[in-house]
Design an enzyme around this catalytic site. Sequence first.
Site, PDB file in Angstrom:
ATOM      1  N   HIS B  28       0.856  -1.182   0.000  1.00 47.61           N
ATOM      2  CA  HIS B  28       0.000   0.000   0.000  1.00 47.61           C
ATOM      3  C   HIS B  28       0.896   1.237   0.000  1.00 47.61           C
ATOM      4  CE1 HIS B  28      -2.592  -3.203   1.567  1.00 47.61           C
ATOM      5  NE2 HIS B  28      -3.619  -2.499   1.170  1.00 47.61           N
ATOM      6  N   GLU B 407     -17.591  -0.508  24.560  1.00 47.02           N
ATOM      7  CA  GLU B 407     -16.840  -1.728  24.830  1.00 47.02           C
ATOM      8  C   GLU B 407     -15.638  -1.882  23.911  1.00 47.02           C
ATOM      9  OE1 GLU B 407     -20.087  -1.636  24.131  1.00 47.02           O
ATOM     10  OE2 GLU B 407     -21.072  -2.123  26.028  1.00 47.02           O
ATOM     11  N   HIS B 469     -29.207 -10.629  26.244  1.00 41.50           N
ATOM     12  CA  HIS B 469     -28.238 -10.526  27.330  1.00 41.50           C
ATOM     13  C   HIS B 469     -27.737 -11.890  27.805  1.00 41.50           C
ATOM     14  CE1 HIS B 469     -29.445  -6.434  27.128  1.00 41.50           C
ATOM     15  NE2 HIS B 469     -28.878  -6.064  28.252  1.00 41.50           N
TER      16      HIS B 469
END
Lengths: 660, 660
Positions: B28, B407, B469
């Site tokens: 790249h 998270e 959950h």
Amino acid sequence: MPAHPLQPLAHAIRFLSIDAIVKATEGHQGVPLGMAEIATALYVNYLKYNPADPTWWDRDRVVLSNGHGSMLLYSLLHLSGYDAVPLTEIQRFRELGAVCEGHPEYNPAAGIEVTTGPLGQGIANALGMAVAEAYLNARFGTGLVDHFTYAFVGDGCLQEGVGQEMISLAGHLQLGKLMLLWDDNLITDDGPTSLSISENVAERFRVANWHVQELDGHDLEAVSAALAQAKADPRPSLLACRTVIGKGIPRVQGQRGGHSARLFEQDAQEARALLNWPHSPFEVPADILTAWREAGRRSLPEYQAWQERLATLPAAERAEFERVMRGELPAGWQDVLLDYKRRAHEAPTVPSGIFLSGEINDLLAPVLPERIVGCADLEAPTSHKRSLQAFTATDRAGAYVHCGVREHVMGSMANGMAAHGGVIPLSVTYLAFADYERPAMRMAALMGLPVKFVFSHDSIGIGKNGPTHQPVEILASLRAMPNMWVMRPADAVEAAECWALALAHRAGPVSLVFARQSLPLVRSEHTPDNRCARGGYVLHEASAGPRQVTLLATGSEVALAVQARDLLESEGVGTAVVSMPCWELFDEQPGDYRQLVLGDGVRVAVEAAGRFGWDAYLGARGGFVGMKGFGASGPADALYKLFGITAEAVATEARRLLQA
Amino acid sequence: MPAHPLQPLAHAIRFLSIDAIVKATEGHQGVPLGMAEIATALYVNYLKYNPADPTWWDRDRVVLSNGHGSMLLYSLLHLSGYDAVPLTEIQRFRELGAVCEGHPEYNPAAGIEVTTGPLGQGIANALGMAVAEAYLNARFGTGLVDHFTYAFVGDGCLQEGVGQEMISLAGHLQLGKLMLLWDDNLITDDGPTSLSISENVAERFRVANWHVQELDGHDLEAVSAALAQAKADPRPSLLACRTVIGKGIPRVQGQRGGHSARLFEQDAQEARALLNWPHSPFEVPADILTAWREAGRRSLPEYQAWQERLATLPAAERAEFERVMRGELPAGWQDVLLDYKRRAHEAPTVPSGIFLSGEINDLLAPVLPERIVGCADLEAPTSHKRSLQAFTATDRAGAYVHCGVREHVMGSMANGMAAHGGVIPLSVTYLAFADYERPAMRMAALMGLPVKFVFSHDSIGIGKNGPTHQPVEILASLRAMPNMWVMRPADAVEAAECWALALAHRAGPVSLVFARQSLPLVRSEHTPDNRCARGGYVLHEASAGPRQVTLLATGSEVALAVQARDLLESEGVGTAVVSMPCWELFDEQPGDYRQLVLGDGVRVAVEAAGRFGWDAYLGARGGFVGMKGFGASGPADALYKLFGITAEAVATEARRLLQA
């Protein structure tokens, strides 16, 4: 100041929620108490819906992205007259088998548009619904599809990364019929939002070219006025509604405990005193219920006009619209795939695995224009755009969404599209990035939504980009997910067969997983039947003698198993090759079929991935050739050798087991 | 205008990169060619580093978040004089076994601070490094820890949700020694960024209270000036550097192909002509190399002064600093856990699984203050704050980061902390949300970083919050990940033992998984040895007769297996219970030990999760009692019954297999 005439309707939400939560001994009061006025203004004054026909295709969609506040939604559904949510179900909130589950679970017939709970998913689903609406509106006209998508949203959804991905992409696509109603209450589970966030969140929306209004979320007039403005504005809209969490319960309102601290009978009594609500638990006074039920009938004229438009459509047009909205596939769709399969045997070159899928997708475009492809900035290497036009802020007829480097929202919006109906969403990226998308994939599996998650670059076969880009555990992690089909085709024929199975499968999502490297044909001749339909099948039976060895493989390793078979058979060891493109389908087959396929002898599985999960098929005399850890950076061929994934290694393992 | 004196140094980066990419036939070029001036200004004028001692604890950290542009980093390391990156390794770019892998792979001795590639991870790692620096600075003083953290970043990282989570949290925590150098080149893999993003990205940083400068990334004076200002500003800083992707190669610069289109010899020639670089491939003229090597020695005075400060520290202070920075545990740390284990047998109540972990974490605080706990807005239910103070914008001595509902960045910053060294990062949330964090967990496993991922609420035992959950597939998905220990303790004793093993484990991450529900003691008496160390062990041997049945279980289901054993033994069926808190450790045991533990008879595994993966331990006569799909909303006890996860069901399965 006299109370607003709608105030008692809002209080009805509040007390149904309080009473249900007290009775259940747990729940989240923050949202229903904080958003009661916002929800009332929406449902009474603006929402297009018909509780008597919850799945009316042109209804406005409502998503409770802050799904823990589920009693807000259940209260609204009950009060406005959804048969599936009678008072008895409200009273069973959080009990086993109740419609009113802890979090909303996908149940369109009850008015629950999507499952929400993991934060950020709901607003991203709403983005997908708005995309589906805009696309269908462009295709079928405003007479048939012309609705808004609203999402209730809390602080958490807007802290999650997927929330920002959604804000950014919705602003970019200028989905003007998408509206977020933000419960801006300055409190999360840990306490004040200032513990973890300092920025002006509304400003983030402005930066992303949203229409933003900031207002008092308890002022019914202000909310109504803002909704009117939001509907009129061509940009996606945020109503940043400053609210008091748990409003109405003296002990917890405006406090951390307003979120979900346990409520007791005394809290309910104190709220009744504070808000002058003299009614018994679960009692909704007749006049208030009547007003709510009238609100639930407010859209009837629109509903009837829509039905009339539908009824007077030309028959063919109507049939096509209904087919698409029902998610039915058109007559003759299989022919495209069957023809592709047949022609695969005449193909002069051996294309990359993912390019096979790109070809198939492109051939399907004229037959199934309702496919909408999202891709996370990997158009060229994943090859699924081709003749498709981009869906943009100014062209809603396009069926390819440049999602940017935003895998998570890509998957979640695909879920929203599938839940909306009328489109077949595909979500395309490298398999190594499936983890970014996984929270959405889990929700698709949980809801049973027909989303096609397409992955390329599925193993060390990607080569020099190295271990970050080489899945080794990801196949297993997806196979572990209930209700998720994982398909890894071995060649062009299996690619077509798996595509056919994936399209026909409506009860859940499918992961279609393709190699980057070339996939030479392993099927020696054309057969019209779909052999992948059984999940695993004998590709080559033993011929050198009775079957002593069964080699199991998927995808790019099937060819390698065929080579290993040649080695073993040349030594007189009867060896079969089983291709297992879809474990989930194989597991559904009768035991005798599975036994016949797997055979009684030695079994060796080969896959350029970890062993985890394979033992279920290996039996007492089984071995595995594959990856033991992460990959490495180097040419693909060198990596296969380095990690010992070769035909010779498979044959060696088989010989070892035969002698053991 | 005469060229800037540093321009040839930047061109040296450019041509090393071009030559390596041409030779490798892939790579790249966009980043090294677009950021050559930015990197040169940083490394020559500002960076504090010593190529002769790459792991100097007080070096500035540099992360290449746009890791696909790896040749930028390798060029910098080679030119400034890192022994591990000689020219011969540059010439082996992307070859098997080369230091210069396709993407940078964690290798501190070579100057590679973290593995990067999956976008957004690197800048989130950088955030963690800046947190670690600030914490250690507060603890040990500016004389010992006082450095900057720089990250090169591309458009993709800033589109990813985790990127925004990082921007938001870094702004909130006001980490003034954190700097992002953005390669603002308006191009991604698909083409112009306008395909997928419309917002003013720099403005997003301003909204999050960053110091933002927009400048020409090819103007060496401008970059230098901006770096000086950024260092002086107390806020985290963004340098939004407008650049030309692939700058210097006429055919692709400023184009989509500038990103990673294949380069050929002719491209290299045309670049040489354009930039007046008459040197041969891989040739760095002596004067330029000399200038670069001088730049690599620029920080030597600072380095020596730091060494002297360290040498003159009081012995105890120095020993403690060195212990912490080496990641060594202090004398006596096990005593805390041993004592906890002993006292568990006297505990009057049976606490929730996750509270056991919270207790242990709290007891460790005085002994191991270098633990830094991040938690995603679940302080109360996950119980790991207790006596810890928050790490905030104004208090860097705190060791608890309120991460907000983010998270993903929580996990990625934990990785950055571990890579930085001097702290022991814990990352805490519900197991159901592990999927949000998973891309970071994979990177921790790939890098072998000692991060502790702590999870609570690990099964249907969470009850009424419902299936979103309730993990059912997540244990399996983590066990499938190479180099990740997954530990699921059964009671307080195993909790202490697993914590001890996790703390001592430095070669990779650990997932510590705890139930929400109470975990009654399954260990009948105290033993000083760590029985969990072997991953699986016989908790109760058969006593009613020779062992006919082995029951395998983890976590909350061990107690259930013990009950099932009682049922079977009462019928005279000799039954053992094996607790298997950590499969990875069990798999490392000698074969005869594993065989002894698993036994020859019938084996039944029980776990409130899917079967996936268990077959590796079940043998020919094996059964499983657990989940077949997703969970449901209802009380935990009712769910265990509903899904048939009961002692009676385990006994029934064992009886069935005995008779089969």
